[in-house]
Design an enzyme around this catalytic site. Structure first.
Site, mmCIF file in Angstrom:
data_model
loop_
_atom_site.group_PDB
_atom_site.id
_atom_site.type_symbol
_atom_site.label_atom_id
_atom_site.label_comp_id
_atom_site.label_asym_id
_atom_site.label_seq_id
_atom_site.Cartn_x
_atom_site.Cartn_y
_atom_site.Cartn_z
ATOM 1 N N ASP A 1 -29.957 -15.271 -14.815
ATOM 2 C CA ASP A 1 -31.341 -15.674 -14.189
ATOM 3 C C ASP A 1 -31.464 -17.197 -14.310
ATOM 4 O O ASP A 1 -30.598 -17.821 -14.476
ATOM 5 C CB ASP A 1 -32.491 -14.946 -15.181
ATOM 6 N N ALA A 2 -32.659 -17.720 -14.313
ATOM 7 C CA ALA A 2 -32.951 -19.180 -13.796
ATOM 8 C C ALA A 2 -32.542 -19.933 -15.368
ATOM 9 O O ALA A 2 -32.267 -21.253 -15.256
ATOM 10 C CB ALA A 2 -34.111 -19.734 -13.596
ATOM 11 N N GLY A 3 -32.481 -19.281 -16.314
ATOM 12 C CA GLY A 3 -32.138 -19.940 -17.765
ATOM 13 C C GLY A 3 -30.746 -20.155 -17.961
ATOM 14 O O GLY A 3 -29.793 -19.849 -16.975
ATOM 15 N N ARG B 1 -26.680 -33.173 -6.882
ATOM 16 C CA ARG B 1 -26.837 -31.875 -7.451
ATOM 17 C C ARG B 1 -27.343 -30.647 -6.485
ATOM 18 O O ARG B 1 -26.579 -29.683 -6.161
ATOM 19 C CB ARG B 1 -27.541 -31.509 -8.718
ATOM 20 N N ARG C 1 -20.714 -24.385 -14.910
ATOM 21 C CA ARG C 1 -21.894 -25.176 -14.449
ATOM 22 C C ARG C 1 -22.995 -24.229 -14.471
ATOM 23 O O ARG C 1 -22.947 -23.125 -14.261
ATOM 24 C CB ARG C 1 -21.495 -25.647 -13.034
ATOM 25 N N ASN D 1 -22.514 -12.675 -15.720
ATOM 26 C CA ASN D 1 -21.996 -13.607 -16.383
ATOM 27 C C ASN D 1 -21.271 -13.299 -17.651
ATOM 28 O O ASN D 1 -21.815 -12.263 -18.199
ATOM 29 C CB ASN D 1 -22.814 -14.676 -16.624
ATOM 30 N N THR D 2 -20.474 -13.862 -17.956
ATOM 31 C CA THR D 2 -19.735 -13.289 -19.428
ATOM 32 C C THR D 2 -19.806 -14.491 -20.461
ATOM 33 O O THR D 2 -19.355 -15.698 -19.812
ATOM 34 C CB THR D 2 -18.373 -12.866 -19.180
ATOM 35 N N HIS D 3 -20.143 -14.171 -21.530
ATOM 36 C CA HIS D 3 -20.532 -15.351 -22.514
ATOM 37 C C HIS D 3 -20.044 -15.092 -23.877
ATOM 38 O O HIS D 3 -20.142 -13.785 -24.355
ATOM 39 C CB HIS D 3 -22.128 -15.533 -22.763
ATOM 40 N N ASP E 1 -27.846 -18.688 -20.171
ATOM 41 C CA ASP E 1 -27.365 -17.367 -20.928
ATOM 42 C C ASP E 1 -28.627 -16.562 -21.372
ATOM 43 O O ASP E 1 -28.669 -16.001 -22.401
ATOM 44 C CB ASP E 1 -26.785 -17.996 -22.066
HETATM 45 C C1 GRF Z 1 -14.490 -17.543 -21.611
HETATM 46 O O1 GRF Z 1 -14.638 -17.057 -22.905
HETATM 47 C C2 GRF Z 1 -15.932 -17.557 -21.009
HETATM 48 O O2 GRF Z 1 -16.953 -16.669 -21.820
HETATM 49 C C3 GRF Z 1 -16.302 -18.837 -21.501
HETATM 50 O O3 GRF Z 1 -15.166 -19.640 -21.401
HETATM 51 C C4 GRF Z 1 -14.087 -18.694 -21.296
HETATM 52 C C5 GRF Z 1 -13.496 -18.883 -19.968
HETATM 53 O O4 GRF Z 1 -12.038 -18.369 -20.315
HETATM 54 N N1 GRF Z 1 -17.393 -19.583 -20.866
HETATM 55 P P1 GRF Z 1 -11.135 -18.104 -18.545
HETATM 56 O O5 GRF Z 1 -11.388 -19.173 -18.024
HETATM 57 O O6 GRF Z 1 -11.652 -16.877 -18.129
HETATM 58 O O7 GRF Z 1 -9.642 -17.921 -19.344
#
Ligand code: GRF
Length: 199
Positions: A140-142, A64, A90, A106-108, A144
């Site tokens: 950050d290091a965590g 890793r 990852r 990051n998008t969640h 989400d």
């Molecule tokens: C997104 O909803 C993202 O937030 C989540 O997985 C999805 C990825 O979608 N972690 P894509 O690969 O951008 O279509």
């Protein structure tokens, strides 16, 4: 603003960024796409759009830590001003964080701090929430846990399953991500504790 996007999957969020970045007024250009999966759909989208790609696959590295270093180096090749994780599945290691944070978004697909981790949509549905949504946050290091930059709300329908709910979240998510990346690109961002000031 030079943007590198990290993807692991279909890349619908990347597709939205690529659709926006052609307009010089947007302020951001995707200069590279990096994936941990050689077959990620997002890589095909990038290549079709003429954007350079790189693959950093864990199976190609002894351990890793070696992968973490290689990821940071592959991102660095593109000299980004901003790194965007768009469906990258990852955990980002310290070499990348130390080199590019706080300029990593990051998008969640949930309203953090609720439902972090790899199954945010499934967990929200199972919990029985009536609204969920998506969050753009600094890494950050965590997992989400970084300061929140923007959020969007999505209603849960009675007949929703994980797929239908995730599709509806992704429609809001890609708009939120495109808007947030543009705002950061044009106006920058400042972090004051857990508060992030954009623009
Ligand atoms: C997104 O909803 C993202 O937030 C989540 O997985 C999805 C990825 O979608 N972690 P894509 O690969 O951008 O279509």
């Amino acid at each position: 603003c030079r943007v590198v996007v990290l993807v692991s999957g279909a890349g619908s969020n990347l597709a939205a960024l690529l659709a926006a970045h052609g307009d010089p007024a947007y302020g951001a250009r995707v200069v590279g796409v990096v994936s941990d999966k050689p077959a990620a759909g997002g890589l095909t989208l990038a290549r079709t759009a003429g954007v350079p790609t790189a693959v950093v696959a864990p199976q190609d590295f002894a351990d890793r830590p070696a992968w973490d270093v290689a990821l940071a180096e592959s991102i660095g090749v593109f000299h980004p001003d901003l790194v965007v994780c768009a469906g990258f599945m990852r955990i980002i290691g310290s070499p990348t964080l130390e080199r590019f944070a706080p300029r990593i978004l990051n998008t969640h697909p949930a309203l953090l701090p609720s439902f972090p981790g790899a199954h945010g949509v499934r967990d929200a549905l199972a919990y029985g929430v009536r609204v969920t949504g998506c969050t753009v946050h600094l890494l950050d290091a965590g997992v989400d846990t970084g300061p929140i930059v923007a959020q969007g709300v999505v209603g849960v329908e009675p007949d929703d399953d994980e797929a239908s709910l995730h599709e509806r979240i992704k429609a809001v998510e890609r708009e939120l991500l495109v808007r947030t990346v543009g705002e950061v690109a044009r106006g920058g961002l400042r972090v004051e504790g857990r508060r992030v000031v954009v623009g």
